[in-house]
Write an enzyme that holds these catalytic residues in place. Sequence first.
Site, PDB file in Angstrom:
ATOM      1  N   GLY A  70      -7.911   7.749 -18.414  1.00  0.00           N
ATOM      2  CA  GLY A  70      -8.058   9.085 -17.860  1.00  0.00           C
ATOM      3  C   GLY A  70      -6.785   9.901 -17.883  1.00  0.00           C
ATOM      4  O   GLY A  70      -6.820  11.117 -18.117  1.00  0.00           O
ATOM      5  N   THR A  71      -5.649   9.265 -17.639  1.00  0.00           N
ATOM      6  CA  THR A  71      -4.393  10.003 -17.589  1.00  0.00           C
ATOM      7  C   THR A  71      -4.054  10.623 -18.940  1.00  0.00           C
ATOM      8  O   THR A  71      -3.676  11.794 -19.030  1.00  0.00           O
ATOM      9  CB  THR A  71      -3.248   9.087 -17.124  1.00  0.00           C
ATOM     10  OG1 THR A  71      -3.505   8.667 -15.774  1.00  0.00           O
ATOM     11  CG2 THR A  71      -1.912   9.793 -17.163  1.00  0.00           C
ATOM     12  N   ASN A 150     -10.297  11.506  -5.722  1.00  0.00           N
ATOM     13  CA  ASN A 150     -10.200  10.049  -5.726  1.00  0.00           C
ATOM     14  C   ASN A 150      -9.795   9.461  -4.387  1.00  0.00           C
ATOM     15  O   ASN A 150      -9.960   8.258  -4.158  1.00  0.00           O
ATOM     16  CB  ASN A 150      -9.195   9.594  -6.799  1.00  0.00           C
ATOM     17  CG  ASN A 150      -7.860  10.278  -6.657  1.00  0.00           C
ATOM     18  OD1 ASN A 150      -7.763  11.500  -6.699  1.00  0.00           O
ATOM     19  ND2 ASN A 150      -6.799   9.501  -6.490  1.00  0.00           N
ATOM     20  N   CYS A 328      -2.829   4.794  -8.144  1.00  0.00           N
ATOM     21  CA  CYS A 328      -1.919   5.076  -9.260  1.00  0.00           C
ATOM     22  C   CYS A 328      -0.510   5.373  -8.789  1.00  0.00           C
ATOM     23  O   CYS A 328       0.424   5.374  -9.567  1.00  0.00           O
ATOM     24  CB  CYS A 328      -2.450   6.248 -10.088  1.00  0.00           C
ATOM     25  SG  CYS A 328      -4.085   5.932 -10.777  1.00  0.00           S
TER      26      CYS A 328
END
Length: 379
Positions: A70-71, A150, A328
């Site tokens: 995703g990043t 998130n 993260c």
Amino acid sequence: MRIYLDNAATTPLDPAVFEAMKPFMLEDFGNPSSTHAHGRKVRAAIESARKKIAELLNCTPGEIIFTSGGTEADNSILASGLQTYGVQTIISSPIEHHAVEHTLQILAAQRKITLRMVTLDDKGHVDMSHLEALLQENPRALVSLMHANNEVGNLLDIDRVGQLCDQYGAYFHSDTVQTVGHYRHNLGALKVHGIAAAAHKFHGPKGVGFMFIRKDKKIQPFMHGGAQERNMRGGTENVYGIVGLAKALEIAYRDMDDHKKHIEQLKISMIGQLKEQIPGVTFHGDSDNLNRSLYTVLNVSLPESEENDMMLFNLDLQGISASGGSACSSGATTGSHVLGALYPDSKRGAIRFSFGKYNTQEDVDVAVKKLAELVKVPA
């Protein structure tokens, strides 16, 4: 035995996904860019995976570009979108994932682009009136708003945002990492130009994801060095990761209704038990509202206490894996930027429990019991 309630950080690999990946780890090892038989067989597997994902999301295979997660997908869409379309203004929110927040801050500084933040209500939802006002003031902007937060789980009305962006000619990117595999996306109808996904959020392997780039809003490549991914992403593809991603998404769509029902019951149960066993407990954002938040996330707000700083550590000692924010940035010394933006003066504790298809009612019962024992409520 440990209890895992941190599925928003990563999910355990589905055994059926592992079985689908195994041949491409051991037997079918060819480079997909090679023209010989070994390479052609692997190339066919990649394209089959791309086609399956496109079918599930109702888009064309050419609109799916595989990434490392995703990043990378977020960075690629944002950086290349700005460059491709000459964007002068970015509209976002203060509670985006760092993959978006940090990227936009850097891009704004490097390219002297104006970064505007949309107002949030007291629960952390986007103020649609303010978003429309910003779009009116800044036509042809780039809008980046995540589908679901998130940390607190708030859901964005992504259809409404897409309609507003379409009305004012804005480029719309949405980080959908927490919703792909948990909600159905009809990309043929949704007015979004780019989304991001990561396989490990829906029981697939780590280190692989994809970005959707609408065919009439293509962007320049972000990574160079090869003609892979239709000249959109240089580098040899993560073949067994891609195969695993497609299998995981196929399973997620097949079983979505049953898993949603199961996980919602766990969340409802935890909310009820926490209210009964911990006086003064509340919930951050709108995470206790099943209609406006992820069914997979519950962010618990604990009464102010000196013990809160050690709560995650003490839960870990009790065999409960949870988090206090975004995994993260779990090694950071600063607190959650999401909770800081929503509750700048709060000293309450925060525990994010996030559920998956392998969790059980017993997991919830034990976790609540352990947390209630650890919480020190002032007299």
